[in-house]
Design a protein around this motif. Structure first.
Motif, mmCIF file in Angstrom:
data_model
loop_
_atom_site.group_PDB
_atom_site.id
_atom_site.type_symbol
_atom_site.label_atom_id
_atom_site.label_comp_id
_atom_site.label_asym_id
_atom_site.label_seq_id
_atom_site.Cartn_x
_atom_site.Cartn_y
_atom_site.Cartn_z
ATOM 1 N N SER A 95 0.853 -1.188 0.000
ATOM 2 C CA SER A 95 0.000 0.000 0.000
ATOM 3 C C SER A 95 0.887 1.235 0.000
ATOM 4 C CB SER A 95 -0.914 0.006 1.225
ATOM 5 O OG SER A 95 -0.142 0.243 2.384
ATOM 6 N N LEU A 96 0.366 2.334 -0.496
ATOM 7 C CA LEU A 96 1.143 3.565 -0.583
ATOM 8 C C LEU A 96 1.439 4.149 0.793
ATOM 9 C CD1 LEU A 96 -0.546 5.297 -3.639
ATOM 10 C CD2 LEU A 96 1.671 4.172 -3.550
ATOM 11 N N GLN A 125 -0.553 5.071 -12.361
ATOM 12 C CA GLN A 125 -0.578 6.225 -11.469
ATOM 13 C C GLN A 125 -0.011 5.838 -10.097
ATOM 14 O OE1 GLN A 125 -4.508 7.717 -10.550
ATOM 15 N NE2 GLN A 125 -3.730 9.794 -10.292
ATOM 16 N N ASN A 126 -0.380 4.666 -9.599
ATOM 17 C CA ASN A 126 0.155 4.196 -8.316
ATOM 18 C C ASN A 126 1.669 3.996 -8.387
ATOM 19 O OD1 ASN A 126 -2.268 4.285 -6.981
ATOM 20 N ND2 ASN A 126 -2.776 2.159 -7.403
ATOM 21 N N ASP A 138 -4.852 3.497 -13.433
ATOM 22 C CA ASP A 138 -4.739 3.460 -11.973
ATOM 23 C C ASP A 138 -3.447 2.780 -11.527
ATOM 24 O OD1 ASP A 138 -7.156 4.765 -11.701
ATOM 25 O OD2 ASP A 138 -8.302 2.939 -11.271
ATOM 26 N N VAL A 139 -3.106 1.682 -12.158
ATOM 27 C CA VAL A 139 -1.887 0.956 -11.800
ATOM 28 C C VAL A 139 -0.657 1.819 -12.069
ATOM 29 C CG1 VAL A 139 -0.443 -1.029 -12.419
ATOM 30 C CG2 VAL A 139 -2.897 -1.336 -12.101
ATOM 31 N N LYS A 190 3.299 7.296 -8.125
ATOM 32 C CA LYS A 190 3.261 7.783 -6.740
ATOM 33 C C LYS A 190 4.353 7.122 -5.905
ATOM 34 C CE LYS A 190 -1.640 8.965 -6.565
ATOM 35 N NZ LYS A 190 -2.950 8.589 -6.013
ATOM 36 N N ILE A 191 4.559 5.831 -6.113
ATOM 37 C CA ILE A 191 5.611 5.120 -5.380
ATOM 38 C C ILE A 191 6.972 5.721 -5.711
ATOM 39 C CG2 ILE A 191 6.841 2.912 -5.202
ATOM 40 C CD1 ILE A 191 4.061 1.554 -5.562
#
Length: 129
Positions: A57-58, A105-106, A102-103, A109-110
């Motif tokens: 999780s972020l 974008q995550n 979405d994947v 973010k990581i």
């Protein structure tokens, strides 16, 4: 007779123009197909990179294989990966691939959190009060 010769010449000219239009259309189609293939390769590459990054999780601050992977990469490789992810994200968004967007974008973010942690606010140019 001159009228028929004119009609034949006009028909031949029209046929040549039609072939030229067909050729330009085919070239446009080929360019579009090439761009789509490149986009698909970029998305596949981005997804393959994501498979290497753990599905943590972020909000989790524990080190993960994603952080480990990023720590082994040089600045140029990270920059190239971010560029590929950005391209893949835009393509996924434009093609309405919500899951892919979405994947990706995550993943971005990581990477952003990793870079922020490694750089710190001063090096990143963030003004702190």
């Amino acid at each position: 007779m001159p009228n028929r010769a004119y009609n034949d010449t006009a028909a031949q000219l029209a046929i040549k123009q039609t072939y030229a239009r067909i050729g330009r259309t085919q070239a446009s189609i080929n360019a579009s197909l090439s761009a789509m293939a490149t986009s698909r390769e970029t998305i596949s590459s981005a997804r393959a990179m994501l498979d290497k990054i753990s599905a943590r999780s972020l909000g989790d601050s524990a080190p993960s294989s994603g952080a480990d992977l990023l720590s082994t990469m040089d600045d140029e490789a990270i920059s190239e990966m971010v560029g590929d992810f950005s391209t893949a994200y835009l393509e996924a968004r434009d093609t309405r691939d919500e899951t892919g967007a979405d994947v990706i974008q995550n993943a971005l973010k990581i990477i952003a959190r990793y870079l922020a942690k490694e750089l710190g606010p001063k090096e990143a140019g963030v003004v702190m009060n």
